[in-house]
Write a protein that holds these residues in place. Structure first.
Motif, PDB file in Angstrom:
ATOM      1  N   ILE A  19       0.840  -1.202   0.000  1.00 57.75           N
ATOM      2  CA  ILE A  19       0.000   0.000   0.000  1.00 57.75           C
ATOM      3  C   ILE A  19       0.874   1.251   0.000  1.00 57.75           C
ATOM      4  O   ILE A  19       0.632   2.196  -0.753  1.00 57.75           O
ATOM      5  N   GLY A  20       1.903   1.266   0.820  1.00 59.33           N
ATOM      6  CA  GLY A  20       2.801   2.423   0.882  1.00 59.33           C
ATOM      7  C   GLY A  20       3.573   2.649  -0.406  1.00 59.33           C
ATOM      8  O   GLY A  20       3.703   3.778  -0.878  1.00 59.33           O
ATOM      9  N   VAL A  21       4.077   1.578  -0.991  1.00 57.54           N
ATOM     10  CA  VAL A  21       4.852   1.684  -2.239  1.00 57.54           C
ATOM     11  C   VAL A  21       3.961   2.177  -3.386  1.00 57.54           C
ATOM     12  O   VAL A  21       4.360   3.052  -4.169  1.00 57.54           O
ATOM     13  N   VAL A  22       2.753   1.635  -3.468  1.00 58.35           N
ATOM     14  CA  VAL A  22       1.830   2.072  -4.523  1.00 58.35           C
ATOM     15  C   VAL A  22       1.471   3.551  -4.329  1.00 58.35           C
ATOM     16  O   VAL A  22       1.452   4.325  -5.295  1.00 58.35           O
ATOM     17  N   ALA A  23       1.211   3.963  -3.096  1.00 57.77           N
ATOM     18  CA  ALA A  23       0.897   5.380  -2.832  1.00 57.77           C
ATOM     19  C   ALA A  23       2.070   6.279  -3.214  1.00 57.77           C
ATOM     20  O   ALA A  23       1.880   7.352  -3.790  1.00 57.77           O
ATOM     21  N   PHE A  24       3.293   5.846  -2.899  1.00 59.34           N
ATOM     22  CA  PHE A  24       4.488   6.599  -3.286  1.00 59.34           C
ATOM     23  C   PHE A  24       4.536   6.775  -4.798  1.00 59.34           C
ATOM     24  O   PHE A  24       4.684   7.893  -5.308  1.00 59.34           O
ATOM     25  N   ALA A  25       4.400   5.668  -5.525  1.00 54.79           N
ATOM     26  CA  ALA A  25       4.493   5.710  -6.991  1.00 54.79           C
ATOM     27  C   ALA A  25       3.380   6.574  -7.589  1.00 54.79           C
ATOM     28  O   ALA A  25       3.636   7.386  -8.489  1.00 54.79           O
ATOM     29  N   PHE A  26       2.166   6.410  -7.101  1.00 52.84           N
ATOM     30  CA  PHE A  26       1.044   7.197  -7.627  1.00 52.84           C
ATOM     31  C   PHE A  26       1.209   8.682  -7.317  1.00 52.84           C
ATOM     32  O   PHE A  26       0.840   9.531  -8.124  1.00 52.84           O
ATOM     33  N   SER A  27       1.770   9.000  -6.158  1.00 54.50           N
ATOM     34  CA  SER A  27       1.962  10.406  -5.784  1.00 54.50           C
ATOM     35  C   SER A  27       2.983  11.087  -6.683  1.00 54.50           C
ATOM     36  O   SER A  27       2.752  12.196  -7.178  1.00 54.50           O
ATOM     37  N   VAL A  28       4.103  10.430  -6.882  1.00 53.52           N
ATOM     38  CA  VAL A  28       5.141  11.004  -7.746  1.00 53.52           C
ATOM     39  C   VAL A  28       4.615  11.122  -9.181  1.00 53.52           C
ATOM     40  O   VAL A  28       4.780  12.168  -9.825  1.00 53.52           O
ATOM     41  N   ALA A  29       3.964  10.073  -9.675  1.00 53.25           N
ATOM     42  CA  ALA A  29       3.399  10.125 -11.026  1.00 53.25           C
ATOM     43  C   ALA A  29       2.347  11.228 -11.132  1.00 53.25           C
ATOM     44  O   ALA A  29       2.287  11.944 -12.137  1.00 53.25           O
ATOM     45  N   GLY A  30       1.537  11.383 -10.100  1.00 55.21           N
ATOM     46  CA  GLY A  30       0.499  12.412 -10.103  1.00 55.21           C
ATOM     47  C   GLY A  30       1.074  13.813 -10.244  1.00 55.21           C
ATOM     48  O   GLY A  30       0.535  14.649 -10.972  1.00 55.21           O
ATOM     49  N   ILE A  31       2.172  14.068  -9.551  1.00 55.55           N
ATOM     50  CA  ILE A  31       2.797  15.393  -9.648  1.00 55.55           C
ATOM     51  C   ILE A  31       3.305  15.642 -11.065  1.00 55.55           C
ATOM     52  O   ILE A  31       3.083  16.707 -11.648  1.00 55.55           O
ATOM     53  N   TYR A  32       3.965  14.658 -11.641  1.00 55.41           N
ATOM     54  CA  TYR A  32       4.489  14.841 -12.999  1.00 55.41           C
ATOM     55  C   TYR A  32       3.367  14.986 -14.029  1.00 55.41           C
ATOM     56  O   TYR A  32       3.452  15.831 -14.932  1.00 55.41           O
ATOM     57  N   ILE A  33       2.323  14.202 -13.894  1.00 53.93           N
ATOM     58  CA  ILE A  33       1.181  14.335 -14.813  1.00 53.93           C
ATOM     59  C   ILE A  33       0.506  15.686 -14.600  1.00 53.93           C
ATOM     60  O   ILE A  33       0.141  16.369 -15.561  1.00 53.93           O
ATOM     61  N   GLY A  34       0.358  16.091 -13.342  1.00 54.61           N
ATOM     62  CA  GLY A  34      -0.238  17.388 -13.043  1.00 54.61           C
ATOM     63  C   GLY A  34       0.549  18.545 -13.618  1.00 54.61           C
ATOM     64  O   GLY A  34      -0.027  19.528 -14.094  1.00 54.61           O
ATOM     65  N   ARG A  35       1.855  18.432 -13.605  1.00 59.02           N
ATOM     66  CA  ARG A  35       2.695  19.475 -14.219  1.00 59.02           C
ATOM     67  C   ARG A  35       2.375  19.625 -15.699  1.00 59.02           C
ATOM     68  O   ARG A  35       2.248  20.728 -16.211  1.00 59.02           O
ATOM     69  N   ARG A  36       2.266  18.499 -16.377  1.00 61.53           N
ATOM     70  CA  ARG A  36       1.950  18.529 -17.816  1.00 61.53           C
ATOM     71  C   ARG A  36       0.577  19.156 -18.051  1.00 61.53           C
ATOM     72  O   ARG A  36       0.408  19.974 -18.943  1.00 61.53           O
ATOM     73  N   LEU A  37      -0.401  18.743 -17.262  1.00 62.88           N
ATOM     74  CA  LEU A  37      -1.747  19.309 -17.403  1.00 62.88           C
ATOM     75  C   LEU A  37      -1.749  20.803 -17.089  1.00 62.88           C
ATOM     76  O   LEU A  37      -2.405  21.583 -17.765  1.00 62.88           O
TER      77      LEU A  37
END
Length: 184
Positions: free
Chosen positions: A139-157
């Motif tokens: 759960i922690g590892v998935v949350a870490f990965a999704f959080s980092v990916a979310g920031i990068y995707i959010g930057r693009r958006l």
């Protein structure tokens, strides 16, 4: 009844969705986040998503029902306050104030607010007599990965749609808070 790895991964993804949404918001509202700050977001979200099931597992007693009854209210209030502040800053704050702001206090509050539902998952692990450590790590590892990916995707958006995403980000946080409060 023990959960298989696929079930644990699906639970982890479901729990990571709030952290992913908040990270998207941070990505399109905080353009100047450094790689270190992005790592902090991922680590904070991942750590709290890991710790909450562990706490829930060990709090399966009289105190857990008290904590659980207030957890959704606490999550809602935290996300409402942060969301309203984002909207206020977008409407009345200066541009530098919005894009360059990084706060350990805010990332901690966001991480706690978005991981409260993981506490209930930990209680469920205890009630069902499931192992909790490996699922909590996943759960922690998935949350870490999704959080980092979310920031990068959010930057693009954010680059594509412009700076008014600050208001949308505030609204998203408030809606996540309402979701937590209503138990969806």
């Amino acid at each position: 009844m023990s959960l298989n790895i696929i079930s644990v991964f699906l639970i982890a993804v479901a729990l990571a969705m709030d952290a992913f949404s908040v990270s998207l918001t941070k990505g399109f509202t905080q353009k100047n986040l450094t790689k270190q700050q992005i790592l902090y977001y991922g680590l904070f979200f991942g750590f709290f998503q890991f710790m909450m099931p562990v706490l829930g597992y060990f709090c399966i007693s009289r105190i857990s029902s008290i904590i659980e009854s207030f957890a959704s209210i606490i999550g809602f209030v935290l996300l409402l306050a942060i969301g309203l502040n984002m909207i206020r800053e977008s409407l009345f704050g200066g541009e530098e104030e919005i894009t360059d702001k990084f706060s350990f206090k805010e990332v901690t509050l966001l991480a706690i607010a978005t991981s409260i539902d993981a506490f209930a998952v930990g209680i469920t692990f205890a009630v069902l007599n499931n192992p909790f450590l490996m699922p909590s790590i996943i759960i922690g590892v998935v949350a870490f990965a999704f959080s980092v990916a979310g920031i990068y995707i959010g930057r693009r958006l954010g680059d594509y749609f412009g700076d008014k995403f600050q208001i949308l980000g505030g609204v998203i946080l408030i809606l996540i808070g309402i979701k937590i409060l209503l138990g969806f």
